[in-house]
Write a protein that holds these residues in place. Structure first.
Motif, mmCIF file in Angstrom:
data_model
loop_
_atom_site.group_PDB
_atom_site.id
_atom_site.type_symbol
_atom_site.label_atom_id
_atom_site.label_comp_id
_atom_site.label_asym_id
_atom_site.label_seq_id
_atom_site.Cartn_x
_atom_site.Cartn_y
_atom_site.Cartn_z
ATOM 1 N N LYS A 19 -2.789 13.158 -8.708
ATOM 2 C CA LYS A 19 -2.046 12.800 -7.506
ATOM 3 C C LYS A 19 -2.408 11.399 -7.044
ATOM 4 O O LYS A 19 -1.533 10.603 -6.647
ATOM 5 C CB LYS A 19 -2.350 13.828 -6.404
ATOM 6 N N LYS A 20 -3.700 11.063 -7.093
ATOM 7 C CA LYS A 20 -4.169 9.728 -6.695
ATOM 8 C C LYS A 20 -3.571 8.668 -7.603
ATOM 9 O O LYS A 20 -3.125 7.599 -7.133
ATOM 10 C CB LYS A 20 -5.700 9.693 -6.750
ATOM 11 N N ASN A 21 -3.542 8.914 -8.908
ATOM 12 C CA ASN A 21 -2.972 7.949 -9.853
ATOM 13 C C ASN A 21 -1.486 7.727 -9.583
ATOM 14 O O ASN A 21 -0.998 6.588 -9.653
ATOM 15 C CB ASN A 21 -3.169 8.423 -11.291
ATOM 16 N N GLU A 23 0.054 8.048 -6.673
ATOM 17 C CA GLU A 23 0.180 7.263 -5.446
ATOM 18 C C GLU A 23 -0.108 5.788 -5.692
ATOM 19 O O GLU A 23 0.585 4.910 -5.171
ATOM 20 C CB GLU A 23 -0.757 7.814 -4.376
ATOM 21 N N GLU A 24 -1.150 5.493 -6.496
ATOM 22 C CA GLU A 24 -1.483 4.096 -6.800
ATOM 23 C C GLU A 24 -0.355 3.424 -7.581
ATOM 24 O O GLU A 24 -0.007 2.248 -7.312
ATOM 25 C CB GLU A 24 -2.793 4.014 -7.583
ATOM 26 N N ALA A 25 0.231 4.137 -8.530
ATOM 27 C CA ALA A 25 1.346 3.579 -9.294
ATOM 28 C C ALA A 25 2.525 3.293 -8.374
ATOM 29 O O ALA A 25 3.214 2.266 -8.510
ATOM 30 C CB ALA A 25 1.744 4.542 -10.417
ATOM 31 N N GLU A 26 2.765 4.207 -7.417
ATOM 32 C CA GLU A 26 3.855 4.015 -6.458
ATOM 33 C C GLU A 26 3.619 2.769 -5.601
ATOM 34 O O GLU A 26 4.530 1.975 -5.362
ATOM 35 C CB GLU A 26 3.950 5.264 -5.572
ATOM 36 N N GLU A 27 2.367 2.575 -5.173
ATOM 37 C CA GLU A 27 2.036 1.387 -4.371
ATOM 38 C C GLU A 27 2.210 0.107 -5.175
ATOM 39 O O GLU A 27 2.711 -0.894 -4.662
ATOM 40 C CB GLU A 27 0.597 1.490 -3.844
ATOM 41 N N ARG A 28 1.784 0.143 -6.438
ATOM 42 C CA ARG A 28 1.965 -1.043 -7.284
ATOM 43 C C ARG A 28 3.445 -1.371 -7.463
ATOM 44 O O ARG A 28 3.839 -2.547 -7.419
ATOM 45 C CB ARG A 28 1.303 -0.826 -8.642
ATOM 46 N N ARG A 29 4.269 -0.334 -7.655
ATOM 47 C CA ARG A 29 5.707 -0.555 -7.824
ATOM 48 C C ARG A 29 6.315 -1.156 -6.545
ATOM 49 O O ARG A 29 7.099 -2.110 -6.601
ATOM 50 C CB ARG A 29 6.406 0.766 -8.153
#
Length: 172
Positions: A19-21, A23-29
């Motif tokens: 789940k954390k990964n 969310e981080e990918a979503e923030e990077r996008r």
């Protein structure tokens, strides 16, 4: 199917990491998209600024042409503005009335003052002292006396003139 608590802990930690990964990918996008949008906005602003600058230059050119057509008698750039310092008096420094005072004199020209009646010998000393004070000053900057000027440069009084100087007896 019953699982042990340790096994369930591992599954839970695995799900949390996943789940954390995500969310981080979503923030990077989102950051990438924001960067693209900001680049576009910046490009738009620079285009607008350059367009506005061109319009201002064009308006100034049109204004100059209108002034020339209307018979404004100016220079080549349309400059005929009389400024107060053009008559040559704006930047002149006023000369202070300090006669017989050296440029480096820090006494303000007051060194010669001081009267009183005295003996004739004292008066002679005082006069010679006053003369030296006015000639050499009372200290301060001495560099102004040794400045090159056009008059000093063109003056050849102190130079030897070769064969033309000296006594005639030495020449023979």
């Amino acid at each position: 199917m019953v699982k042990t608590d340790t096994h369930m802990e591992k599954v839970k930690s695995h799900l949390l990491v996943e789940k954390k990964n995500i969310e981080e990918a979503e923030e990077r996008r989102k950051a990438r998209e924001a960067k693209k949008i900001s680049k576009e906005v910046q490009a738009q602003k620079t285009k607008e600024r350059s367009k506005q600058k061109k319009e201002e230059i064009e308006s100034v050119k049109k204004w100059r042409k209108q002034r020339q057509k209307s018979g404004f008698a100016g220079g080549e750039n349309g400059e005929d503005i009389s400024l107060p310092f053009e008559d040559g008096k704006g930047f002149e420094r006023k000369q202070k009335g300090r006669r017989n005072v050296a440029p480096g004199d820090r006494s303000g020209g007051m060194g010669r003052q001081g009267g009183g009646k005295g003996r004739k010998g004292m008066d002679k000393k005082r006069n010679s002292r006053d003369h030296r004070d006015t000639k050499f000053g009372f200290g301060g900057r001495k560099g102004m006396k040794k400045q090159n000027t056009a008059d000093a440069t063109n003056e050849f009084k102190g130079f030897n003139k070769g064969d033309f100087s000296g006594s005639k007896e030495r020449k023979k």
